[in-house]
Design a protein around this motif. Structure first.
Motif, PDB file in Angstrom:
ATOM      1  N   GLY A  57       0.828  -1.204   0.000  1.00 57.67           N
ATOM      2  CA  GLY A  57       0.000   0.000   0.000  1.00 57.67           C
ATOM      3  C   GLY A  57       0.859   1.249   0.000  1.00 57.67           C
ATOM      4  O   GLY A  57       2.085   1.185  -0.095  1.00 57.67           O
ATOM      5  N   ASP A  99      -2.790  -6.101   3.021  1.00 55.98           N
ATOM      6  CA  ASP A  99      -3.189  -4.973   2.184  1.00 55.98           C
ATOM      7  C   ASP A  99      -4.610  -4.547   2.520  1.00 55.98           C
ATOM      8  O   ASP A  99      -5.376  -5.308   3.128  1.00 55.98           O
ATOM      9  CB  ASP A  99      -3.121  -5.380   0.709  1.00 55.98           C
ATOM     10  CG  ASP A  99      -3.128  -4.209  -0.269  1.00 55.98           C
ATOM     11  OD1 ASP A  99      -3.064  -3.040   0.171  1.00 55.98           O
ATOM     12  OD2 ASP A  99      -3.195  -4.475  -1.488  1.00 55.98           O
ATOM     13  N   ASP A 123      -5.517   3.400   1.264  1.00 57.73           N
ATOM     14  CA  ASP A 123      -4.554   2.385   0.860  1.00 57.73           C
ATOM     15  C   ASP A 123      -3.366   2.306   1.812  1.00 57.73           C
ATOM     16  O   ASP A 123      -2.359   1.693   1.507  1.00 57.73           O
ATOM     17  CB  ASP A 123      -4.071   2.662  -0.565  1.00 57.73           C
ATOM     18  CG  ASP A 123      -3.417   1.450  -1.213  1.00 57.73           C
ATOM     19  OD1 ASP A 123      -3.746   0.308  -0.828  1.00 57.73           O
ATOM     20  OD2 ASP A 123      -2.571   1.651  -2.102  1.00 57.73           O
ATOM     21  N   SER A 124      -3.477   2.915   2.980  1.00 57.48           N
ATOM     22  CA  SER A 124      -2.338   2.974   3.903  1.00 57.48           C
ATOM     23  C   SER A 124      -2.335   1.863   4.948  1.00 57.48           C
ATOM     24  O   SER A 124      -1.426   1.796   5.768  1.00 57.48           O
ATOM     25  CB  SER A 124      -2.294   4.339   4.600  1.00 57.48           C
ATOM     26  OG  SER A 124      -3.429   4.520   5.434  1.00 57.48           O
ATOM     27  N   HIS A 148       4.162  -0.572  -3.272  1.00 61.41           N
ATOM     28  CA  HIS A 148       2.909  -0.167  -3.913  1.00 61.41           C
ATOM     29  C   HIS A 148       2.939  -0.497  -5.397  1.00 61.41           C
ATOM     30  O   HIS A 148       3.916  -1.100  -5.880  1.00 61.41           O
ATOM     31  CB  HIS A 148       2.647   1.327  -3.687  1.00 61.41           C
ATOM     32  CG  HIS A 148       3.834   2.189  -3.999  1.00 61.41           C
ATOM     33  ND1 HIS A 148       4.308   2.369  -5.270  1.00 61.41           N
ATOM     34  CD2 HIS A 148       4.642   2.890  -3.175  1.00 61.41           C
ATOM     35  CE1 HIS A 148       5.356   3.175  -5.240  1.00 61.41           C
ATOM     36  NE2 HIS A 148       5.592   3.490  -3.981  1.00 61.41           N
ATOM     37  N   PRO A 186      -3.054  -7.624  -5.382  1.00 60.91           N
ATOM     38  CA  PRO A 186      -2.994  -6.155  -5.282  1.00 60.91           C
ATOM     39  C   PRO A 186      -3.499  -5.479  -6.555  1.00 60.91           C
ATOM     40  O   PRO A 186      -3.263  -5.957  -7.659  1.00 60.91           O
ATOM     41  CB  PRO A 186      -1.519  -5.863  -5.044  1.00 60.91           C
ATOM     42  CG  PRO A 186      -0.785  -7.075  -5.461  1.00 60.91           C
ATOM     43  CD  PRO A 186      -1.732  -8.223  -5.356  1.00 60.91           C
TER      44      PRO A 186
END
Length: 176
Positions: free
Chosen positions: A35, A94, A42-43, A70, A115
Motif C-alpha cells: 500500500g 493490504d 490504501d495505507s 505499492h 494487489p
C-alpha cells in the motif's frame, strides 16, 4: 479457497484473527505489507508494517510508511524480497474494497494477495497467505481516494492486525 472474516470492532477480533494466523506463520515466514501512505484508504499495509517494525516484530517485515511497497514498485520490491528469502512463506497484508456491508472486516485467506484488483490494475499476486482489511466499498468512482475514510479507522484496523500477528506467535510458542 479458505477465507475467514472478522470485524475489527469485534471484542474478540485480535484473538480470533490470531487463531487463524497461527496455523500459517512460523520461523520461515516473512511479511509483505502492501500500500501507500499517499492515500488514507490504501495505507493499511504500510501502517501495519510500521507498527510491526516499531514493536520489534521478530520476523522480517517489508513495506512501511517510510518504505512502501505499492503498485509502482511492487514487481521490483517483491522480486528482491524473494531473492533474499527464496524458501520463505510470505504473508501479505493490504487494504481492499468490498461491499458496503463488509467495510471494517478483516479477512484471512490461505491464498495470495491480488494487489490492485479492486482498482482495475493487473499486478502479480503476492504471498502464500494474506490478510486484507476492507476499508471502503467499490462503487466505481473515486476508488480509494474517498475523503470519508478516516485515518483513525485505518489505524484501528492496523492495530488489530498487528496485535493479532504478535499474539499468533505466542499461540505457537514461536521463539525466533
Amino acid at each position: 479457497m479458505k477465507k475467514d472474516t472478522i470485524h475489527y470492532k469485534n471484542d474478540m477480533a485480535i484473538f480470533e484473527l490470531s487463531k487463524l494466523i497461527k496455523n500459517y506463520i512460523d520461523k520461515n515466514t516473512i511479511l509483505i505489507c502492501v500500500g501507500t501512505d499517499r492515500c488514507i484508504g490504501d495505507s493499511l499495509g504500510p501502517i501495519v508494517g510500521t507498527f510491526l517494525t516499531y514493536k520489534l516484530f521478530p520476523l522480517p517485515v517489508y513495506g512501511s510508511i517510510s518504505s512502501p511497497i505499492h503498485a509502482l514498485n511492487l514487481i521490483e520490491k517483491v522480486s528482491h524480497i524473494k531473492l533474499l528469502h527464496p524458501t520463505s512463506n510470505i504473508l501479505a497484508i493490504d487494504a481492499c474494497l468490498g461491499d458496503e456491508s463488509s467495510i471494517g472486516e478483516i479477512q484471512f485467506r490461505n491464498l495470495p494477495l491480488h494487489p490492485g484488483k479492486g482498482v482495475g490494475k493487473t499486478l502479480p499476486h503476492v504471498g502464500d497467505t494474506s490478510i486484507i482489511g476492507i476499508v471502503d466499498c467499490n462503487n466505481g468512482d473515486n476508488i480509494f481516494i474517498n475523503n470519508t475514510i478516516r485515518l483513525s479507522f485505518i489505524v484501528d484496523m492496523a492495530t488489530v492486525i498487528t496485535e493479532s500477528l504478535f499474539n499468533s506467535l505466542q499461540l505457537n510458542k514461536l521463539k525466533v
